[in-house]
Structures are given as C-alpha cells and as structure tokens.
Design a protein around this motif. Structure first.
Motif, PDB file in Angstrom:
ATOM      1  N   LYS A   4       1.139  -1.295   0.044  1.00  0.00           N
ATOM      2  CA  LYS A   4       0.100  -0.113  -0.047  1.00  0.00           C
ATOM      3  C   LYS A   4       1.143   1.382   0.088  1.00  0.00           C
ATOM      4  O   LYS A   4       2.069   1.182   0.534  1.00  0.00           O
ATOM      5  CB  LYS A   4      -1.017   0.119   1.347  1.00  0.00           C
ATOM      6  CG  LYS A   4      -1.945   1.382   1.347  1.00  0.00           C
ATOM      7  CD  LYS A   4      -2.441   0.868   2.476  1.00  0.00           C
ATOM      8  CE  LYS A   4      -3.591   2.433   3.422  1.00  0.00           C
ATOM      9  NZ  LYS A   4      -4.443   2.246   4.132  1.00  0.00           N
ATOM     10  N   GLU A   5       0.271   1.951  -0.740  1.00  0.00           N
ATOM     11  CA  GLU A   5       1.152   3.805  -0.743  1.00  0.00           C
ATOM     12  C   GLU A   5       0.445   4.821  -0.218  1.00  0.00           C
ATOM     13  O   GLU A   5      -0.794   4.676  -0.299  1.00  0.00           O
ATOM     14  CB  GLU A   5       1.546   3.870  -2.375  1.00  0.00           C
ATOM     15  CG  GLU A   5       2.370   2.991  -3.155  1.00  0.00           C
ATOM     16  CD  GLU A   5       2.961   3.012  -4.560  1.00  0.00           C
ATOM     17  OE1 GLU A   5       3.130   4.674  -4.551  1.00  0.00           O
ATOM     18  OE2 GLU A   5       2.782   2.795  -4.936  1.00  0.00           O
ATOM     19  N   ALA A   6       1.247   5.602   0.473  1.00  0.00           N
ATOM     20  CA  ALA A   6       0.714   6.633   1.045  1.00  0.00           C
ATOM     21  C   ALA A   6       0.903   7.757   0.298  1.00  0.00           C
ATOM     22  O   ALA A   6       1.738   7.880  -0.366  1.00  0.00           O
ATOM     23  CB  ALA A   6       1.492   7.169   2.492  1.00  0.00           C
ATOM     24  N   ILE A   7      -0.414   8.646   0.017  1.00  0.00           N
ATOM     25  CA  ILE A   7       0.288  10.338  -0.422  1.00  0.00           C
ATOM     26  C   ILE A   7       0.492  10.905   0.445  1.00  0.00           C
ATOM     27  O   ILE A   7       1.080  11.961  -0.652  1.00  0.00           O
ATOM     28  CB  ILE A   7      -1.646  10.290  -0.974  1.00  0.00           C
ATOM     29  CG1 ILE A   7      -1.608   9.523  -1.825  1.00  0.00           C
ATOM     30  CG2 ILE A   7      -1.228  11.542  -2.030  1.00  0.00           C
ATOM     31  CD1 ILE A   7      -3.141   9.247  -2.253  1.00  0.00           C
ATOM     32  N   LYS A   8       0.022  11.033   1.566  1.00  0.00           N
ATOM     33  CA  LYS A   8       0.900  11.632   2.027  1.00  0.00           C
ATOM     34  C   LYS A   8       1.104  10.446   3.711  1.00  0.00           C
ATOM     35  O   LYS A   8       0.104  10.599   4.728  1.00  0.00           O
ATOM     36  CB  LYS A   8      -0.284  12.425   2.836  1.00  0.00           C
ATOM     37  CG  LYS A   8      -0.737  14.270   1.874  1.00  0.00           C
ATOM     38  CD  LYS A   8      -1.429  14.858   2.577  1.00  0.00           C
ATOM     39  CE  LYS A   8      -1.647  16.258   2.033  1.00  0.00           C
ATOM     40  NZ  LYS A   8      -2.611  16.900   3.105  1.00  0.00           N
ATOM     41  N   PRO A   9       2.712  10.043   4.216  1.00  0.00           N
ATOM     42  CA  PRO A   9       2.731   9.563   4.851  1.00  0.00           C
ATOM     43  C   PRO A   9       3.319  10.413   5.719  1.00  0.00           C
ATOM     44  O   PRO A   9       3.187  11.445   5.898  1.00  0.00           O
ATOM     45  CB  PRO A   9       4.040   8.865   4.074  1.00  0.00           C
ATOM     46  CG  PRO A   9       4.609   9.535   3.224  1.00  0.00           C
ATOM     47  CD  PRO A   9       3.485  10.406   2.517  1.00  0.00           C
ATOM     48  N   VAL A  10       2.579   9.919   7.007  1.00  0.00           N
ATOM     49  CA  VAL A  10       2.504  10.155   8.441  1.00  0.00           C
ATOM     50  C   VAL A  10       2.962   9.444   9.207  1.00  0.00           C
ATOM     51  O   VAL A  10       2.588   7.912   9.794  1.00  0.00           O
ATOM     52  CB  VAL A  10       1.650  10.290   9.419  1.00  0.00           C
ATOM     53  CG1 VAL A  10       1.492  10.395  10.539  1.00  0.00           C
ATOM     54  CG2 VAL A  10       0.940  11.283   7.906  1.00  0.00           C
ATOM     55  N   LEU A  11       4.603   9.207  10.345  1.00  0.00           N
ATOM     56  CA  LEU A  11       4.756   8.414  11.071  1.00  0.00           C
ATOM     57  C   LEU A  11       4.517   8.589  12.605  1.00  0.00           C
ATOM     58  O   LEU A  11       4.417   9.282  12.964  1.00  0.00           O
ATOM     59  CB  LEU A  11       6.517   8.671  11.325  1.00  0.00           C
ATOM     60  CG  LEU A  11       7.811   8.089  11.420  1.00  0.00           C
ATOM     61  CD1 LEU A  11       7.106   6.730  11.259  1.00  0.00           C
ATOM     62  CD2 LEU A  11       8.735   8.353  11.540  1.00  0.00           C
TER      63      LEU A  11
END
Length: 118
Positions: A4-11
C-alpha cells in the motif's frame, strides 16, 4: 500483493510503543502501511505478537542483544516453534534451552527445561 502506498505518509509513535507509518488521509485503527510491531527485536511490549504471521509466512521472534553496550543480535531467541506445533521455545545459538507448550489456545500446557541441569 503490492504494498500500500501513502499519498501523505505520516510517522506516528502510538501510546503502545508501536511506531507506525500511515497515510494522513487514513485514520482507521490498524490501517498502517508499516508498523514496528511486525519486526520485534529485543523487547516484547503489550499488544506486540510473536509467532507465525500466516499472511507473510514470517516467524516473528525476539532476539537478545549481544551485550548491554552492543545492540547487534545476541545468542538468545524466543519465539514459537513450527506452526503445526505451537510451543514457545527459548534457544541459544539455535539450540533449544527450554520450551513451554504446546499452546491450547488459552495457555501453554507445561514447561520443559532442556539440557544439563547440574
């Protein structure tokens, strides 16, 4: 299955101690792209699981540090034996030292310390 890919990744570090990567738009509980609890190291935290992940086929085990100053993998591991025989096993350099099991779904049925008891 593609990742799955994130458009706006958040850690995010959760209260449980789980470090997760999620998409900023996906606030669902457990909708993580990656989570540290899938890769246990030397500490077992509440909510963390060890054993076989049937989706990936990976056996998640915890491994000791080499020593208190060196966090590289040490001699001891703790995990579940083969999926067909789910017992908790403590090993030192791939030699079983102790086992607890088998697992009956609610508890381990017993324990057995292996090796020289002198």
């Amino acid at each position: 299955m593609p990742a799955k890919e994130a458009i706006k990744p958040v850690l995010q570090l959760l209260d449980s101690g789980n470090l997760v990567v999620r998409d900023d738009g996906d606030l669902s509980d457990g909708g993580y792209i990656w989570q540290s609890f899938d890769y246990p190291c030397d500490t077992l935290l509440p909510e963390m699981k060890i054993g076989w992940d049937y989706k990936t086929g990976r056996n998640q085990i915890i491994t000791s540090w080499k020593n208190s100053d060196d966090p590289s993998p040490g001699e001891f591991t703790l995990g579940l034996d083969k999926p067909q025989l789910p017992q908790l096993v403590l090993e030192r350099i791939w030699t079983k030292q102790a086992r607890w099991g088998p697992w009956d779904g609610a508890q381990f049925s017993g324990s057995n310390a292996l090796g020289d008891q002198s």
